[in-house]
Design a protein around this motif. Structure first.
Motif, mmCIF file in Angstrom:
data_model
loop_
_atom_site.group_PDB
_atom_site.id
_atom_site.type_symbol
_atom_site.label_atom_id
_atom_site.label_comp_id
_atom_site.label_asym_id
_atom_site.label_seq_id
_atom_site.Cartn_x
_atom_site.Cartn_y
_atom_site.Cartn_z
ATOM 1 N N PRO A 55 0.860 -1.386 0.024
ATOM 2 C CA PRO A 55 0.173 0.086 -0.071
ATOM 3 C C PRO A 55 0.798 1.379 0.087
ATOM 4 O O PRO A 55 1.948 1.253 0.554
ATOM 5 N N ASP A 56 0.152 2.161 -0.565
ATOM 6 C CA ASP A 56 0.661 3.680 -0.490
ATOM 7 C C ASP A 56 2.314 3.811 -1.063
ATOM 8 O O ASP A 56 3.038 4.481 -0.370
ATOM 9 N N CYS A 169 3.733 -6.128 -12.389
ATOM 10 C CA CYS A 169 3.687 -4.941 -11.228
ATOM 11 C C CYS A 169 2.439 -4.146 -11.684
ATOM 12 O O CYS A 169 2.609 -3.393 -12.995
ATOM 13 N N SER A 170 1.352 -3.760 -10.850
ATOM 14 C CA SER A 170 0.204 -3.329 -11.037
ATOM 15 C C SER A 170 0.147 -2.001 -10.173
ATOM 16 O O SER A 170 0.048 -2.090 -9.077
ATOM 17 N N ILE A 171 0.303 -1.033 -10.796
ATOM 18 C CA ILE A 171 0.511 0.431 -9.757
ATOM 19 C C ILE A 171 -1.010 1.019 -10.168
ATOM 20 O O ILE A 171 -1.491 1.371 -11.177
ATOM 21 N N ALA A 238 -5.202 4.517 -4.739
ATOM 22 C CA ALA A 238 -4.454 5.032 -5.561
ATOM 23 C C ALA A 238 -2.868 5.278 -5.021
ATOM 24 O O ALA A 238 -2.832 5.723 -3.782
ATOM 25 N N GLY A 239 -1.999 4.898 -5.973
ATOM 26 C CA GLY A 239 -0.527 4.767 -5.155
ATOM 27 C C GLY A 239 0.083 3.530 -4.719
ATOM 28 O O GLY A 239 1.193 3.258 -4.504
ATOM 29 N N SER A 240 -0.890 2.511 -4.445
ATOM 30 C CA SER A 240 -0.666 1.152 -3.938
ATOM 31 C C SER A 240 -0.243 0.379 -5.123
ATOM 32 O O SER A 240 -0.434 0.706 -6.308
ATOM 33 N N VAL A 241 0.684 -0.615 -5.177
ATOM 34 C CA VAL A 241 1.142 -1.554 -6.082
ATOM 35 C C VAL A 241 0.826 -2.767 -5.648
ATOM 36 O O VAL A 241 1.282 -3.327 -4.564
#
Length: 307
Positions: A55-56, A169-171, A238-241
């Motif tokens: 997260p984040d 990797c999903s951003i 948003a901003g988690s990966v």
């Protein structure tokens, strides 16, 4: 160079489940500085589950810059007839844009950021390059499903990827909620290769990127995997990966909410796992889907939200 391990698929009339060959976490070879991007607990979770949500990882300013750039790309590329732009079936809205690290300098910078690049190097135990990049838009109201699949099954058959030594990797560029069609993953499924029925038509990618009908796993085997591992939604701000193994079974539902679910995807492949000839005499897919030329190892470079 990795030797090809022939996982059989799409060449028979029966579906099958095969054990994975090779590790999930790869040890760094002599001469490569080991990456320590993940804690022992994170590495163990990725190894056992086949994915990891962090997260984040990117802050609000970085996400805002990427979101604005993503919207600009959609508007500027939507009606140019570019082959990298994939339309939603039915509505014609932009479903995906491929090869974003070549089309846009901000996303080219993003893929080198140590927060994501070093995770890939850590997990894969080697230097890496981008096998494929894309933005999946999944617009509100009209964003269609991505049916269950293992990426590796497609990459092995249609691209000639030898071994399971790649990760996605999903951003998250928007909040991914329970409601707006988040990524769903089956924990532990990465340890099993699902052999699919049917033959691959030439230039299958021209339809499969809009709606997948080839390389689709058998419902009984999907049920078996889900009964064993359950189904997890990769929801986050948003901003988690989300990082997930190339063979993890995943998919997502349609989005009938007003709120888009947009993510940037980078597929990192080991430089020791370069593509070979596709299986079954298929013609290689274009470079914007499966890189064969631009395979130099990536060097870390901190992401700058504003150039």
């Amino acid at each position: 160079m990795q030797t090809q391990i022939p996982y059989q698929s799409r060449d028979q009339n029966i579906a099958a489940i095969l054990a994975r060959c090779g590790p999930v976490l790869h040890e760094a070879k002599d001469g490569l500085t080991p990456q320590t991007a993940l804690s022992d607990a994170q590495r163990a979770s990725y190894r056992d589950q086949g994915f990891l949500l962090m997260p984040d990882l990117f802050d609000a300013d970085e996400v805002a810059a990427l979101y604005a750039e993503m919207q600009t790309m959609r508007e500027s590329h939507a009606h140019q007839g570019r082959e990298e732009v994939i339309a939603e079936p039915g509505s014609g809205d932009v479903r995906s844009i491929f090869d974003v690290h070549h089309l846009n300098p901000l996303f080219a910078n993003l893929m080198r950021d140590p927060r994501v690049l070093n995770v890939a190097r850590d997990v894969l135990g080697s230097e890496v390059y981008i096998h494929q990049s894309r933005i999946n838009y999944k617009p509100g109201f009209t964003g269609k499903q991505f049916y269950w699949h293992s990426d590796f099954e497609t990459w092995h058959i249609e691209d000639g990827m030898p071994a399971m030594r790649a990760l996605s990797c999903s951003i998250l560029l928007t909040d991914n909620t329970d409601e707006n069609g988040p990524l769903m993953l089956i924990p532990g499924s990465h340890q099993h290769f699902i052999s699919c029925m049917g033959e691959t038509p030439e230039e299958n990618y021209k339809t499969s990127l809009r709606i997948q009908e080839c390389g689709v796993p058998d419902p009984l085997l999907l049920s078996y995997l889900a009964d064993m591992g359950g189904i997890t939604t990769a929801k986050g701000k948003a901003g988690s990966v989300v990082f997930f193994d190339c063979n993890t079974m995943h998919g997502s539902n349609s989005n009938i909410t007003p709120y888009p679910r947009s993510n940037a995807f980078f597929v990192y492949n080991s430089v020791d796992n370069l593509l070979q000839a596709p299986r079954d005499g298929l013609t290689p897919r274009p470079d914007y889907i499966a890189a064969r030329d631009d395979v130099a190892a990536l060097t870390p470079q901190a992401f700058a939200a504003h150039h």
